[in-house]
Structures are given as C-alpha cells and as structure tokens.
Design a protein around this motif. Structure first.
Motif, PDB file in Angstrom:
ATOM      1  N   ARG A  37       0.827  -1.196   0.000  1.00  0.00           N
ATOM      2  CA  ARG A  37       0.000   0.000   0.000  1.00  0.00           C
ATOM      3  C   ARG A  37       0.867   1.254   0.000  1.00  0.00           C
ATOM      4  NH1 ARG A  37      -4.694  -0.079   4.295  1.00  0.00           N
ATOM      5  NH2 ARG A  37      -5.180  -1.866   2.940  1.00  0.00           N
ATOM      6  N   ARG A  38       1.950   1.226   0.785  1.00  0.00           N
ATOM      7  CA  ARG A  38       2.842   2.383   0.807  1.00  0.00           C
ATOM      8  C   ARG A  38       3.521   2.586  -0.552  1.00  0.00           C
ATOM      9  NH1 ARG A  38       4.183   0.369   6.003  1.00  0.00           N
ATOM     10  NH2 ARG A  38       6.027  -0.662   5.125  1.00  0.00           N
ATOM     11  N   ALA A  39       3.912   1.429  -1.161  1.00  0.00           N
ATOM     12  CA  ALA A  39       4.560   1.524  -2.476  1.00  0.00           C
ATOM     13  C   ALA A  39       3.603   2.084  -3.514  1.00  0.00           C
ATOM     14  CB  ALA A  39       5.062   0.148  -2.909  1.00  0.00           C
ATOM     15  N   THR A  40       2.333   1.559  -3.456  1.00  0.00           N
ATOM     16  CA  THR A  40       1.336   2.066  -4.391  1.00  0.00           C
ATOM     17  C   THR A  40       1.079   3.541  -4.174  1.00  0.00           C
ATOM     18  OG1 THR A  40       0.277  -0.099  -4.463  1.00  0.00           O
ATOM     19  CG2 THR A  40      -1.018   1.781  -5.250  1.00  0.00           C
ATOM     20  N   SER A  41       0.973   3.922  -2.901  1.00  0.00           N
ATOM     21  CA  SER A  41       0.769   5.334  -2.582  1.00  0.00           C
ATOM     22  C   SER A  41       1.936   6.171  -3.058  1.00  0.00           C
ATOM     23  CB  SER A  41       0.587   5.490  -1.068  1.00  0.00           C
ATOM     24  OG  SER A  41       0.463   6.858  -0.730  1.00  0.00           O
ATOM     25  N   PHE A  42       3.169   5.655  -2.936  1.00  0.00           N
ATOM     26  CA  PHE A  42       4.361   6.390  -3.378  1.00  0.00           C
ATOM     27  C   PHE A  42       4.362   6.580  -4.880  1.00  0.00           C
ATOM     28  CE2 PHE A  42       8.707   6.216  -5.051  1.00  0.00           C
ATOM     29  CZ  PHE A  42       9.223   7.356  -4.466  1.00  0.00           C
ATOM     30  N   LEU A  43       3.988   5.473  -5.592  1.00  0.00           N
ATOM     31  CA  LEU A  43       3.992   5.553  -7.045  1.00  0.00           C
ATOM     32  C   LEU A  43       2.941   6.519  -7.558  1.00  0.00           C
ATOM     33  CD1 LEU A  43       4.508   1.786  -7.976  1.00  0.00           C
ATOM     34  CD2 LEU A  43       6.164   3.640  -8.194  1.00  0.00           C
ATOM     35  N   THR A  44       1.772   6.509  -6.876  1.00  0.00           N
ATOM     36  CA  THR A  44       0.704   7.382  -7.353  1.00  0.00           C
ATOM     37  C   THR A  44       0.959   8.838  -7.006  1.00  0.00           C
ATOM     38  OG1 THR A  44      -0.545   6.927  -5.330  1.00  0.00           O
ATOM     39  CG2 THR A  44      -1.015   5.556  -7.274  1.00  0.00           C
ATOM     40  N   THR A  45       1.750   9.057  -5.961  1.00  0.00           N
ATOM     41  CA  THR A  45       2.009  10.439  -5.560  1.00  0.00           C
ATOM     42  C   THR A  45       3.377  10.943  -6.028  1.00  0.00           C
ATOM     43  OG1 THR A  45       2.895   9.701  -3.428  1.00  0.00           O
ATOM     44  CG2 THR A  45       0.537  10.199  -3.532  1.00  0.00           C
ATOM     45  N   LYS A  46       4.185  10.039  -6.624  1.00  0.00           N
ATOM     46  CA  LYS A  46       5.504  10.445  -7.085  1.00  0.00           C
ATOM     47  C   LYS A  46       5.382  11.499  -8.174  1.00  0.00           C
ATOM     48  CE  LYS A  46       9.777   8.726  -9.153  1.00  0.00           C
ATOM     49  NZ  LYS A  46      10.464   7.543  -9.748  1.00  0.00           N
ATOM     50  N   ARG A  47       6.149  12.535  -8.046  1.00  0.00           N
ATOM     51  CA  ARG A  47       6.079  13.619  -9.005  1.00  0.00           C
ATOM     52  C   ARG A  47       6.712  13.238 -10.340  1.00  0.00           C
ATOM     53  NH1 ARG A  47       7.507  19.313  -5.987  1.00  0.00           N
ATOM     54  NH2 ARG A  47       5.664  19.392  -4.624  1.00  0.00           N
ATOM     55  N   SER A  48       6.101  13.721 -11.445  1.00  0.00           N
ATOM     56  CA  SER A  48       6.714  13.580 -12.755  1.00  0.00           C
ATOM     57  C   SER A  48       7.902  14.527 -12.836  1.00  0.00           C
ATOM     58  CB  SER A  48       5.703  13.917 -13.850  1.00  0.00           C
ATOM     59  OG  SER A  48       4.605  13.036 -13.815  1.00  0.00           O
ATOM     60  N   PRO A  49       8.835  14.279 -13.761  1.00  0.00           N
ATOM     61  CA  PRO A  49       9.944  15.219 -13.928  1.00  0.00           C
ATOM     62  C   PRO A  49       9.412  16.612 -14.219  1.00  0.00           C
ATOM     63  CG  PRO A  49      10.346  13.203 -15.155  1.00  0.00           C
ATOM     64  CD  PRO A  49       8.932  13.128 -14.668  1.00  0.00           C
ATOM     65  N   PRO A  50      10.121  17.647 -13.831  1.00  0.00           N
ATOM     66  CA  PRO A  50       9.656  19.023 -14.072  1.00  0.00           C
ATOM     67  C   PRO A  50       9.719  19.367 -15.554  1.00  0.00           C
ATOM     68  CG  PRO A  50      11.894  19.057 -13.255  1.00  0.00           C
ATOM     69  CD  PRO A  50      11.438  17.622 -13.158  1.00  0.00           C
ATOM     70  N   PRO A  51       8.977  20.374 -15.987  1.00  0.00           N
ATOM     71  CA  PRO A  51       9.098  20.836 -17.368  1.00  0.00           C
ATOM     72  C   PRO A  51      10.439  21.518 -17.569  1.00  0.00           C
ATOM     73  CG  PRO A  51       7.708  22.327 -16.124  1.00  0.00           C
ATOM     74  CD  PRO A  51       7.995  21.160 -15.222  1.00  0.00           C
ATOM     75  N   PRO A  52      10.884  21.659 -18.795  1.00  0.00           N
ATOM     76  CA  PRO A  52      12.166  22.338 -19.050  1.00  0.00           C
ATOM     77  C   PRO A  52      12.122  23.783 -18.570  1.00  0.00           C
ATOM     78  CG  PRO A  52      11.426  21.135 -20.996  1.00  0.00           C
ATOM     79  CD  PRO A  52      10.285  21.137 -20.037  1.00  0.00           C
ATOM     80  N   PRO A  53      13.263  24.344 -18.199  1.00  0.00           N
ATOM     81  CA  PRO A  53      13.300  25.758 -17.802  1.00  0.00           C
ATOM     82  C   PRO A  53      12.934  26.650 -18.982  1.00  0.00           C
ATOM     83  CG  PRO A  53      15.518  24.889 -18.084  1.00  0.00           C
ATOM     84  CD  PRO A  53      14.596  23.716 -18.168  1.00  0.00           C
ATOM     85  N   THR A  54      12.320  27.776 -18.669  1.00  0.00           N
ATOM     86  CA  THR A  54      11.853  28.704 -19.702  1.00  0.00           C
ATOM     87  C   THR A  54      12.683  29.977 -19.678  1.00  0.00           C
ATOM     88  OG1 THR A  54       9.590  27.853 -19.525  1.00  0.00           O
ATOM     89  CG2 THR A  54       9.868  30.001 -20.566  1.00  0.00           C
ATOM     90  N   ALA A  55      13.096  30.407 -20.846  1.00  0.00           N
ATOM     91  CA  ALA A  55      13.882  31.635 -20.957  1.00  0.00           C
ATOM     92  C   ALA A  55      13.030  32.838 -20.594  1.00  0.00           C
ATOM     93  CB  ALA A  55      14.425  31.786 -22.371  1.00  0.00           C
ATOM     94  N   ALA A  56      13.649  33.826 -19.972  1.00  0.00           N
ATOM     95  CA  ALA A  56      12.945  35.047 -19.628  1.00  0.00           C
ATOM     96  C   ALA A  56      12.535  35.780 -20.904  1.00  0.00           C
ATOM     97  CB  ALA A  56      13.834  35.939 -18.768  1.00  0.00           C
ATOM     98  N   GLY A  57      11.393  36.448 -20.839  1.00  0.00           N
ATOM     99  CA  GLY A  57      10.924  37.188 -21.996  1.00  0.00           C
ATOM    100  C   GLY A  57       9.932  38.257 -21.593  1.00  0.00           C
ATOM    101  N   ALA A  58       9.581  39.095 -22.532  1.00  0.00           N
ATOM    102  CA  ALA A  58       8.633  40.171 -22.271  1.00  0.00           C
ATOM    103  C   ALA A  58       7.215  39.611 -22.190  1.00  0.00           C
ATOM    104  CB  ALA A  58       8.721  41.219 -23.381  1.00  0.00           C
ATOM    105  N   PRO A  59       6.320  40.259 -21.443  1.00  0.00           N
ATOM    106  CA  PRO A  59       4.920  39.827 -21.402  1.00  0.00           C
ATOM    107  C   PRO A  59       4.326  39.770 -22.803  1.00  0.00           C
ATOM    108  CG  PRO A  59       5.340  41.459 -19.705  1.00  0.00           C
ATOM    109  CD  PRO A  59       6.574  41.414 -20.566  1.00  0.00           C
ATOM    110  N   PHE A  60       3.617  38.681 -23.069  1.00  0.00           N
ATOM    111  CA  PHE A  60       2.955  38.396 -24.338  1.00  0.00           C
ATOM    112  C   PHE A  60       3.940  38.202 -25.496  1.00  0.00           C
ATOM    113  CE2 PHE A  60       1.030  39.774 -28.407  1.00  0.00           C
ATOM    114  CZ  PHE A  60       0.094  38.749 -28.529  1.00  0.00           C
ATOM    115  N   LEU A  61       4.915  39.075 -25.631  1.00  0.00           N
ATOM    116  CA  LEU A  61       5.833  39.012 -26.764  1.00  0.00           C
ATOM    117  C   LEU A  61       6.875  37.912 -26.611  1.00  0.00           C
ATOM    118  CD1 LEU A  61       6.476  42.816 -27.353  1.00  0.00           C
ATOM    119  CD2 LEU A  61       4.902  41.315 -28.602  1.00  0.00           C
TER     120      LEU A  61
END
Length: 510
Positions: A37-61
């Motif tokens: 049960r703990r393993a199942t709970s761990f697998l279901t709650t384990k986070r996916s890898p984060p999205p790639p970092p995003t370069a800074a930019g101007a609003p909308f543009l």
C-alpha cells in the motif's frame, strides 16, 4: 484412563497453539500488505519530472524583442549557455522546447509519428508547395509521396543524373572567359536550377525556363520567413510575391506535365527517364495514379528544396575553400582532383565522384557550419521525458512545439573539437568526430525516420560543380566572407559573393 476434562482442556489448548503459530504469519501478511500500500501510494504520488526551464521574456511578446535586437542565433546560443541542453522559449502565443545535442534528441528523430509529428508545425509550407502534397495531406499519403521521391533517388537513377549533371556543368562554365569576376552566389543559383531542371524535368524545362523559373524559386524562398512559421498567410509583401510566384510555377509545370502525358496517350511509359516521368508513372498502394496537381506540387517542392540548398551549400563551399585561412584545404582538394585525373583522365561519372573523399568532407563540413535550415520542428502528440548527459530529467508536455536547432546542435564543443573552425579532416580517418559523438551528432540532412531522401543527390550535384571549378580555374574571393541571412527559414549567404577567376592552362574536364 479416560478423562473427559483432560480431553476438553486439550481441545481448548489446541486452538491457542494454532493462534500463537498464526501470529507471526499474520504480522508478515499485514506487513506485506502495508508495504504494498505504501509503495502504491508512493507511485501514485511520485512527481513527474519538471518541465524544461523557460527563458525570460517580455509579457505576451516572449523572446520577440530579443530576436529583433540580437538575431535568432545569438538568442538561442545565450539560452543554451544559460539553461543547458533542454530549454523552452516563448514567442507570442507559442512555447517551443529546444533539444540540443545527441543525448537528448533520440525521441525527436526516432519517435513514432503518433508520438511526435511534423504535421502540426509544418502547415506553413503549404502556400509554397501547394495543395495535395507534403503537409497538406495525411501522413499515409505523404509517406507514399516520399516513396515516389525515394524511387527517383535510387543509385541506378543517380548514375543517370550524374551524366546529365556533368554535361550541364561543362556547358555552363564553357561560357566563362579566360578570366573575369562573377557573383558566385548568382552563378550557382542559375547553374543549380539548370542542373536540377535537366535531371528532374527533362530538356523541355531546361531549354526555355531558366530565367523565369529561377526568379520564381527565389521568390518562394524569400517568402518563407521566420514570421511565416507563425503566420503563413500574413499579408506582407514577401508573402504576396510568394503566392504570385507559386501560381506561375503551377501554370508552367502543369503545361509540362500535360505535354509529357500527351506524348504517350495510350498509357505506355515514356522513353524519357527523369523524376518527372517517375512521378507521372508512380502509383499509390491502392492502385491510384498521381494527379496532375500532385505531380506539379511534388515538382515544386523538389525543385524548391534542391535548388536553394544546393546553390547555398555550393556558395558556402567556395567561400570556405577560398578563404585565406583555409588554403591547406583548398590545396588538398585540388591535389585530389589531380590524382583522380591521373587515374581516369577526362571521365567523370557516378563511380568517379564516389572517389572524391576529400571534396566530400569539404562539403560535409560546410553543411555542419551552414546547415540548409536553422532548425527542425516537431509537435509532441504525447508527453515524453528527456534525460540530459548530467542525469537531469525533464518532461516535455503534450502539445508542445519541439525544435532541434541545427545551428547549435552541429557545433557542440564536446562533440566537435574547435567547432567554429572549418576543418574537413574532422570527418577523416582516425577522427570521425561525427561518429564518435553518436548516431545523432551530425544532423545537417536530418536523421532517423525523417532523414532527407535527396542527400545523395545534393552531394553529387555540389561535387560535380566544384570538381569542375577546381580542375578548370584558379580562383580567389574578392569580397568579404559573407554573413548569413537569418531572416528566412532556409538561411543562406547574404549579399553578393564575388569571385575572381583565371582559366587553368592544363587540359581538364568534369
């Protein structure tokens, strides 16, 4: 003696013994169940890898202001230096995740069409190529059309094309005088149009269409700008010229297709053996013949892709070989031609061209430094995970535009030694830097499932041209090394590339 009390007592004690034995078993079972049960709970709650970092930019543009101020190459290099081999940039309404380097590019080049596709990000090519072909049709139809091109690029066909190329190149450069100064870029645009027309469409196109077809092809390329990727029908002058040129090319090629079909009305195969005839004779797997609209669209797309990439690469080859810093490479290429002449005399054909290893490496290195496209694009139909060489994982989300920036990918210092220098020998025996870095280290012609079917044709065309020039002429550049025009999707040399030549006195051929 019989004692009922003892028997009763024994019977009462026996379940107690069983219970004591069952205790550890129960504890073990409960422990296992809780662990699961703990393993199942761990697998279901384990986070996916984060999205790639995003370069800074101007609003909308997003990064649009940086693109205008610095240019795309500088922006991508800065983002790569700051965030590593996987990063995202935002441009107006679109997010693009860049994958830089062979270690993170496997899925981009090898993924299934159901997972990572070209369709959604390549619709901007439809105004250029026209209806009924390329990315205006479903994947199954497009794959069959690519098969038609593949059939026209088989070695038996290439042998025929080689002979046509050699004759066309000889005829063209015979027009040059004993000495003179020319714009190499313009000369090769005209020559490649002639060569491609002769090989792809036969004599009827080559004889009368040079100036007009070459002009329209130039308008098509100029009309495929970076803004076109986002807004393919934006009412700008370059798009108006593109649409007008495409319409006129459609008229020209429709007349040619109709004329060719009329020459064999009974359906028998025409004696002409070129790509046009291959496309006319091609049949889909269900037995359906290609339509005139499809043949015209495939001819336009083939000539557009082949003419620009070959003339641009041929021009860059001259600019690199004739630069003073590369005198040793020019000398090596000339000496190779002399050795080949000693063995074969005036004969230049498909087999002889395969012996030109030095010249081949010179062209390959040009394509590494000056790829025909700035980047390749895909659409993630499903999310996928990439793992960098440092062991960091990122999840590229479903629906994301994904890019492989060839201008950075092919210049990575951990793959190529001194990557900014022109060094054809890096591909030679004992080095093989493209192979040492893995199968996806060199991607000038794409790779994997979407590798360019015209690669062998392109190399052969450029080698025929430069084999002839190296044998026949002494040359020097009289203009500065050209800058790159980054305003178009398929960047090439910017401005004129002036060449001064003197015809060699010795008897040469090619």
């Amino acid at each position: 003696q019989y004692n009922p009390h003892r028997i009763w007592s024994a019977n009462m004690e026996f379940p107690g013994v069983l219970w004591l034995a069952f205790v550890p078993i129960s504890v073990a079972v409960v422990s296992i169940m809780m662990a699961r049960r703990r393993a199942t709970s761990f697998l279901t709650t384990k986070r996916s890898p984060p999205p790639p970092p995003t370069a800074a930019g101007a609003p909308f543009l997003g990064i649009l202001p940086a693109l205008v101020a610095k240019g795309p190459l500088r922006v991508l290099r800065d983002a790569h230096a700051e965030m590593g081999s996987v990063f995202t940039v935002r441009l107006l309404h679109r997010k693009v995740t860049f994958l830089v380097g062979p270690d993170v590019s496997s899925h981009f080049y090898q993924g299934l069409e159901s997972e990572i596709s070209q369709d959604e990000v390549s619709q901007f090519t439809t105004p250029t190529f026209g209806p009924g072909v390329a990315f205006d049709v479903d994947f199954v139809t497009r794959r069959e059309q690519f098969r038609f091109f593949g059939d026209a690029m088989k070695p038996a066909k290439l042998r025929t094309y080689a002979r046509l190329m050699v004759r066309e190149v000889e005829y063209y450069f015979a027009r040059w005088g004993q000495s003179g100064t020319v714009d190499l870029k313009q000369e090769l645009e005209h020559l490649v149009t002639l060569v491609a027309s002769r090989c792809l469409f036969g004599e009827e196109v080559r004889a009368k269409m040079l100036v007009e077809v070459a002009t329209h092809l130039r308008e098509l390329n100029d009309g495929m700008r970076l803004v076109t990727i986002l807004f393919p029908h934006l009412p700008i002058p370059a798009h108006h010229r593109r649409d007008k040129a495409r319409a006129r090319l459609g008229e020209i090629f429709s007349d040619i297709v109709s004329s060719r079909k009329a020459s064999c009305p009974d359906g028998s195969r025409n004696v002409v053996d070129d790509m046009l005839q291959c496309l006319i004779d091609s049949r889909y797997k269900d037995g359906r013949a290609t339509t005139e609209t499809e043949v015209v669209g495939m001819l336009v797309s083939a000539l557009f892709a082949g003419q620009h990439t070959s003339s641009s690469t041929g021009t860059w080859t001259g600019a690199r070989l004739l630069a003073r810093a590369n005198a040793k490479h020019l000398r090596a290429a000339v000496q190779e031609q002399e050795r080949i002449m000693a063995r074969h005399g005036d004969r230049v054909d498909y087999e002889v061209l395969q012996e030109m290893d030095t010249l081949h490496r010179c062209v390959k290195e040009v394509l590494r430094l000056h790829p025909p496209a700035m980047m390749l694009l895909r659409h993630a139909r499903r999310s996928f995970t990439v793992r960098t060489s440092e062991g960091v994982e990122y999840e590229v989300p479903e629906g994301r535009t994904v890019a492989s920036p060839l201008v950075i990918h092919n210049r990575l210092p951990h793959v190529y030694r001194d990557p900014e220098s022109y060094e054809p020998d890096r591909f030679g025996p004992g080095r093989g830097e493209d192979r040492a870095g893995g199968a996806l280290s060199y991607t000038a012609f794409g790779a994997g499932r979407h590798a360019c079917v015209g690669e062998a044709f392109a190399y052969m065309q450029i080698k025929v041209i430069w084999s002839h020039l190296l044998r026949k002429f002494k040359m020097e550049m009289v203009s500065p090394f050209p800058e790159t025009d980054w305003n178009v999707v398929m960047p090439g040399p910017k401005g004129k590339v002036m060449l001064r030549y003197n015809r060699r006195g010795m008897s040469t051929a090619a």
